[in-house]
Design a protein around this motif. Structure first.
Motif, PDB file in Angstrom:
ATOM      1  N   ALA A  95       0.830  -1.206   0.000  1.00 52.37           N
ATOM      2  CA  ALA A  95       0.000   0.000   0.000  1.00 52.37           C
ATOM      3  C   ALA A  95       0.864   1.255   0.000  1.00 52.37           C
ATOM      4  CB  ALA A  95      -0.934  -0.013   1.208  1.00 52.37           C
ATOM      5  N   ALA A  96       1.932   1.246   0.800  1.00 53.23           N
ATOM      6  CA  ALA A  96       2.829   2.401   0.832  1.00 53.23           C
ATOM      7  C   ALA A  96       3.524   2.588  -0.512  1.00 53.23           C
ATOM      8  CB  ALA A  96       3.866   2.224   1.950  1.00 53.23           C
ATOM      9  N   LEU A  97       3.934   1.472  -1.136  1.00 47.00           N
ATOM     10  CA  LEU A  97       4.565   1.562  -2.456  1.00 47.00           C
ATOM     11  C   LEU A  97       3.583   2.084  -3.499  1.00 47.00           C
ATOM     12  CD1 LEU A  97       6.579  -1.764  -2.348  1.00 47.00           C
ATOM     13  CD2 LEU A  97       7.577   0.525  -2.508  1.00 47.00           C
ATOM     14  N   ALA A  98       2.328   1.673  -3.410  1.00 44.68           N
ATOM     15  CA  ALA A  98       1.319   2.154  -4.360  1.00 44.68           C
ATOM     16  C   ALA A  98       1.109   3.664  -4.217  1.00 44.68           C
ATOM     17  CB  ALA A  98       0.003   1.407  -4.150  1.00 44.68           C
ATOM     18  N   GLU A  99       1.169   4.159  -2.974  1.00 37.77           N
ATOM     19  CA  GLU A  99       1.053   5.609  -2.769  1.00 37.77           C
ATOM     20  C   GLU A  99       2.224   6.345  -3.409  1.00 37.77           C
ATOM     21  OE1 GLU A  99       0.519   6.709   1.289  1.00 37.77           O
ATOM     22  OE2 GLU A  99      -1.260   5.465   1.564  1.00 37.77           O
ATOM     23  N   LEU A 100       3.424   5.772  -3.301  1.00 36.54           N
ATOM     24  CA  LEU A 100       4.582   6.390  -3.944  1.00 36.54           C
ATOM     25  C   LEU A 100       4.426   6.394  -5.462  1.00 36.54           C
ATOM     26  CD1 LEU A 100       7.461   4.864  -1.772  1.00 36.54           C
ATOM     27  CD2 LEU A 100       6.617   7.223  -1.723  1.00 36.54           C
ATOM     28  N   GLU A 101       3.944   5.277  -6.007  1.00 32.47           N
ATOM     29  CA  GLU A 101       3.691   5.221  -7.452  1.00 32.47           C
ATOM     30  C   GLU A 101       2.722   6.319  -7.880  1.00 32.47           C
ATOM     31  OE1 GLU A 101       3.987   0.891  -9.481  1.00 32.47           O
ATOM     32  OE2 GLU A 101       2.474   1.059  -7.903  1.00 32.47           O
ATOM     33  N   ALA A 102       1.671   6.514  -7.104  1.00 30.09           N
ATOM     34  CA  ALA A 102       0.657   7.520  -7.434  1.00 30.09           C
ATOM     35  C   ALA A 102       1.249   8.922  -7.429  1.00 30.09           C
ATOM     36  CB  ALA A 102      -0.501   7.430  -6.445  1.00 30.09           C
ATOM     37  N   ARG A 103       2.337   9.108  -6.678  1.00 23.67           N
ATOM     38  CA  ARG A 103       3.021  10.403  -6.641  1.00 23.67           C
ATOM     39  C   ARG A 103       4.074  10.528  -7.741  1.00 23.67           C
ATOM     40  NH1 ARG A 103       4.860  10.100  -0.594  1.00 23.67           N
ATOM     41  NH2 ARG A 103       6.660  11.158  -1.520  1.00 23.67           N
ATOM     42  N   GLY A 104       4.205   9.489  -8.587  1.00 29.52           N
ATOM     43  CA  GLY A 104       5.127   9.563  -9.710  1.00 29.52           C
ATOM     44  C   GLY A 104       6.449   8.862  -9.515  1.00 29.52           C
ATOM     45  N   VAL A 105       6.616   8.153  -8.404  1.00 30.37           N
ATOM     46  CA  VAL A 105       7.862   7.417  -8.170  1.00 30.37           C
ATOM     47  C   VAL A 105       7.904   6.200  -9.093  1.00 30.37           C
ATOM     48  CG1 VAL A 105       9.174   6.073  -6.473  1.00 30.37           C
ATOM     49  CG2 VAL A 105       8.009   8.185  -5.779  1.00 30.37           C
ATOM     50  N   HIS A 106       9.056   5.959  -9.702  1.00 28.02           N
ATOM     51  CA  HIS A 106       9.241   4.771 -10.537  1.00 28.02           C
ATOM     52  C   HIS A 106       9.485   3.559  -9.631  1.00 28.02           C
ATOM     53  CE1 HIS A 106       9.252   7.095 -14.152  1.00 28.02           C
ATOM     54  NE2 HIS A 106      10.351   7.772 -13.825  1.00 28.02           N
ATOM     55  N   VAL A 107       8.520   2.659  -9.573  1.00 31.77           N
ATOM     56  CA  VAL A 107       8.637   1.418  -8.806  1.00 31.77           C
ATOM     57  C   VAL A 107       8.657   0.282  -9.815  1.00 31.77           C
ATOM     58  CG1 VAL A 107       7.599  -0.059  -7.043  1.00 31.77           C
ATOM     59  CG2 VAL A 107       7.398   2.436  -6.856  1.00 31.77           C
ATOM     60  N   ARG A 108       9.783  -0.454  -9.884  1.00 32.14           N
ATOM     61  CA  ARG A 108       9.955  -1.488 -10.907  1.00 32.14           C
ATOM     62  C   ARG A 108      10.503  -2.772 -10.287  1.00 32.14           C
ATOM     63  NH1 ARG A 108      12.576   2.961 -15.041  1.00 32.14           N
ATOM     64  NH2 ARG A 108      10.587   3.900 -15.683  1.00 32.14           N
ATOM     65  N   PRO A 109       9.736  -3.863 -10.363  1.00 30.95           N
ATOM     66  CA  PRO A 109       8.433  -3.976 -10.997  1.00 30.95           C
ATOM     67  C   PRO A 109       7.373  -3.156 -10.252  1.00 30.95           C
ATOM     68  CG  PRO A 109       8.889  -5.938  -9.734  1.00 30.95           C
ATOM     69  CD  PRO A 109      10.155  -5.132  -9.729  1.00 30.95           C
ATOM     70  N   SER A 110       6.264  -2.897 -10.913  1.00 32.26           N
ATOM     71  CA  SER A 110       5.191  -2.134 -10.303  1.00 32.26           C
ATOM     72  C   SER A 110       4.599  -2.896  -9.132  1.00 32.26           C
ATOM     73  CB  SER A 110       4.100  -1.853 -11.338  1.00 32.26           C
ATOM     74  OG  SER A 110       3.448  -3.067 -11.695  1.00 32.26           O
ATOM     75  N   THR A 111       3.867  -2.195  -8.282  1.00 34.84           N
ATOM     76  CA  THR A 111       3.257  -2.869  -7.138  1.00 34.84           C
ATOM     77  C   THR A 111       2.244  -3.919  -7.594  1.00 34.84           C
ATOM     78  OG1 THR A 111       1.641  -1.069  -6.950  1.00 34.84           O
ATOM     79  CG2 THR A 111       3.592  -0.971  -5.544  1.00 34.84           C
ATOM     80  N   ALA A 112       1.569  -3.670  -8.720  1.00 34.34           N
ATOM     81  CA  ALA A 112       0.603  -4.657  -9.229  1.00 34.34           C
ATOM     82  C   ALA A 112       1.306  -5.958  -9.601  1.00 34.34           C
ATOM     83  CB  ALA A 112      -0.152  -4.082 -10.428  1.00 34.34           C
ATOM     84  N   VAL A 113       2.495  -5.856 -10.166  1.00 32.30           N
ATOM     85  CA  VAL A 113       3.257  -7.045 -10.545  1.00 32.30           C
ATOM     86  C   VAL A 113       3.920  -7.663  -9.313  1.00 32.30           C
ATOM     87  CG1 VAL A 113       5.144  -7.911 -11.970  1.00 32.30           C
ATOM     88  CG2 VAL A 113       3.621  -6.139 -12.868  1.00 32.30           C
ATOM     89  N   LEU A 114       4.483  -6.835  -8.449  1.00 40.17           N
ATOM     90  CA  LEU A 114       5.138  -7.338  -7.245  1.00 40.17           C
ATOM     91  C   LEU A 114       4.159  -8.105  -6.360  1.00 40.17           C
ATOM     92  CD1 LEU A 114       7.811  -7.364  -5.630  1.00 40.17           C
ATOM     93  CD2 LEU A 114       7.020  -5.283  -4.498  1.00 40.17           C
ATOM     94  N   ALA A 115       2.886  -7.724  -6.398  1.00 46.09           N
ATOM     95  CA  ALA A 115       1.872  -8.407  -5.592  1.00 46.09           C
ATOM     96  C   ALA A 115       1.792  -9.892  -5.921  1.00 46.09           C
ATOM     97  CB  ALA A 115       0.508  -7.751  -5.805  1.00 46.09           C
TER      98      ALA A 115
END
Length: 397
Positions: A95-115
Motif C-alpha cells: 500500500a505504501a509503495l502504491a502511494e509512492l507510485e501515485a506520486r510519480g515514483v518509478h517502482v519497478r516492478p510495479s506494485t501490481a506485478v510485485l503483488a
C-alpha cells in the motif's frame, strides 16, 4: 519534500548527497543486494539499499539506508533519494509503495506485478487466467473440511502452502495423508498463516528461467537451468538444463509470454515443474534476482544482477549468450556444527575452476552462506567440481 520523521521512525543514513540520474534504490540489503552492488560498481551506477546495518550488502560496503521495506516512512525516504525503486525480497508494504507510485515514483516492478510474489494465492489466481500459462490445481482453504474435499477431487499427496512469507521450504508442507495435513494446518494456524492447497505434481525435473523486460518493452531471456531441491531449498543448479530442445524452446517462449502479460519492468525468475505428462507448470515467481540465476555471473555474457539494473533503468539489455559449454552452481549451507565456511576457503579454492561467493553472513546450521560456480565441458563435470568445493566449505570433504 521528505516527510518529517520522529527520532524513533527515522532511518539512519550516510550524509545526504545530491541525487544523480541513475541511482537505484533496492529494498533489501541481503546477499542479492550485495551482488547487485558489485554489478553497479562495474557500470558506475549509484545504488542505495534499504535494510539493517548487519546485512550482507552493508558488510560489502554498499551505501545503506537503515530501515524496513514494511515501513512507509523508510520507503518514502528511499524514494526521495533515488530515481527508481526495486527489490531483493517481497517483505514490503504494498500500500505504501502504491502511494509512492501515485506520486510519480518509478517502482519497478510495479506494485501490481510485485503483488504476484507477495501473495502466492493471488499469483495462482492471476496466472490461471492467462493464455498459455498452466499451474497445478489449487484452492484456498480455511479448514480441514476443505482440504479433505480437495483431496477427494485430486488425491493424496497434496501440498499446503502459505499465501505469503514462505521461502527455502518454509511455509510449504508436503502432506501424504489427512493426519499430516491436520498437523500442518495446526502449525500454520499457530503461526497466523493463511493457506492454500495444491495438487502434488508428478514431475520429471524442475526448471528455472530468468527473463528481463525494460519499460521500453525490450525482452531478454537467460538460458533455462535445471534445479534440485532438498527439503524445499535449492541446493544446486546446472546449465544447460538436461531437457529436450523442444522443452527448452517452450520454456523460453513461456518466459517471454509471461513477462509481456504481467507487464514486467525489471527481472523475473520463473520456477517450473516439468510434469510426467509433458506439461510445463509454473511453480513460483520471484520478481527480482534469484538463487537459480547465480551461475550466470560466470556462465553468461550478462549476469542477472547487471541485467536487473539495466532493466529497471531502461538501459539496453545485455546479451544472455552462454560463455561456456556447461556450468553448475551449488549453494553453501551452514554445517550442523555452526562453523563458518570462510575458515575453509583455502581448501575450497584448490578445486579447479571453482568461483566462490561468500555472503559475509553469520554462520548457523542450515543457513545459505554462499555459493560455488564451476564452468566445464559437461553439466556433470561442472556439478561434481562445484559440489566438491561446496563440501570443503561445509567441512564435508
Amino acid at each position: 519534500m521528505t516527510p518529517e520523521l520522529s527520532a524513533y521512525e527515522s532511518p539512519r543514513a550516510s550524509p545526504r548527497v545530491e541525487k544523480r540520474a541513475g541511482r537505484v534504490g533496492i529494498v533489501g540489503a541481503g546477499q542479492l543486494a550485495r551482488m547487485g552492488w558489485q554489478a553497479a560498481i562495474s557500470l558506475d551506477l549509484e545504488l542505495l539499499c534499504l535494510g539493517a546495518a548487519g546485512e550482507a550488502a552493508a558488510g560489502a560496503g554498499a551505501p545503506l539506508l537503515e530501515g524496513s521495506g514494511r515501513d512507509p516512512m523508510a520507503l518514502a525516504e528511499l524514494a526521495d533519494r533515488c530515481d527508481v525503486l526495486t527489490f531483493e525480497h517481497e517483505l514490503v508494504d504494498l500500500a505504501a509503495l502504491a502511494e509512492l507510485e501515485a506520486r510519480g515514483v518509478h517502482v519497478r516492478p510495479s506494485t501490481a506485478v510485485l503483488a504476484l510474489a507477495v501473495d502466492k494465492l493471488q499469483q495462482r489466481d492471476t496466472l490461471s487466467k492467462m493464455d498459455g500459462i498452466l499451474v497445478p490445481a489449487y484452492a484456498p482453504v480455511t479448514g480441514l473440511a476443505e482440504i479433505e474435499l480437495f483431496a477427494a477431487q485430486h488425491g493424496w499427496p497434496l501440498v499446503l502452502k502459505a499465501r505469503s512469507g514462505g521461502y527455502d521450504g518454509r511455509g510449504v508442507w508436503m502432506c501424504p495423508d489427512l493426519d499430516d495435513a491436520a498437523s500442518a494446518f495446526e502449525d500454520a494456524q499457530a503461526a497466523g498463516l493463511e493457506l492454500y492447497v495444491e495438487q502434488a505434481v508428478e514431475i520429471v525435473t524442475e526448471v528455472a528461467v530468468l527473463v528481463a523486460r525494460s519499460p521500453s518493452g525490450e525482452v531478454a531471456v537467460h538460458p533455462p537451468v535445471e534445479t534440485f531441491q532438498i527439503d524445499g531449498m535449492c541446493r544446486w543448479v546446472v546449465m544447460p538444463g538436461r531437457i529436450a530442445e523442444h522443452i527448452r524452446l517452450e520454456v523460453e517462449a513461456l518466459a517471454r509470454n509471461l513477462a509481456g502479460q504481467v507487464g514486467l519492468e525489471g527481472l523475473m525468475a520463473i520456477e517450473l515443474f516439468l510434469a510426467r505428462d509433458g506439461r510445463l507448470l509454473v511453480n513460483e515467481l520471484a520478481l527480482r534476482t534469484h538463487n537459480t540465476g547465480h551461475l550466470h555471473t560466470e556462465a553468461s555474457a550478462t549476469s542477472q544482477f547487471e541485467q536487473h539494473l539495466r532493466a529497471v533503468l531502461d538501459l539496453p539489455l545485455g546479451v544472455t549468450t552462454p560463455l561456456t559449454a556447461a556450468a553448475a552452481m551449488v549453494n553453501v549451507v551452514g554445517p550442523s556444527d555452526g562453523s563458518d565456511p570462510a575458515a575453509h576457503l583455502r581448501e575450497a579454492l584448490q578445486v579447479p575452476g571453482a568461483s566462490i561467493h561468500l555472503y559475509g553472513k553469520s554462520a548457523r546450521p542450515g543457513r545459505k552462506l554462499g555459493h560455488v560456480t564451476v564452468c566445464a565441458a559437461t553439466p556433470e563435470e561442472a556439478l561434481n567440481l562445484a559440489r566438491k568445493a561446496a563440501d570443503r566449505l561445509e567441512r564435508n570433504g
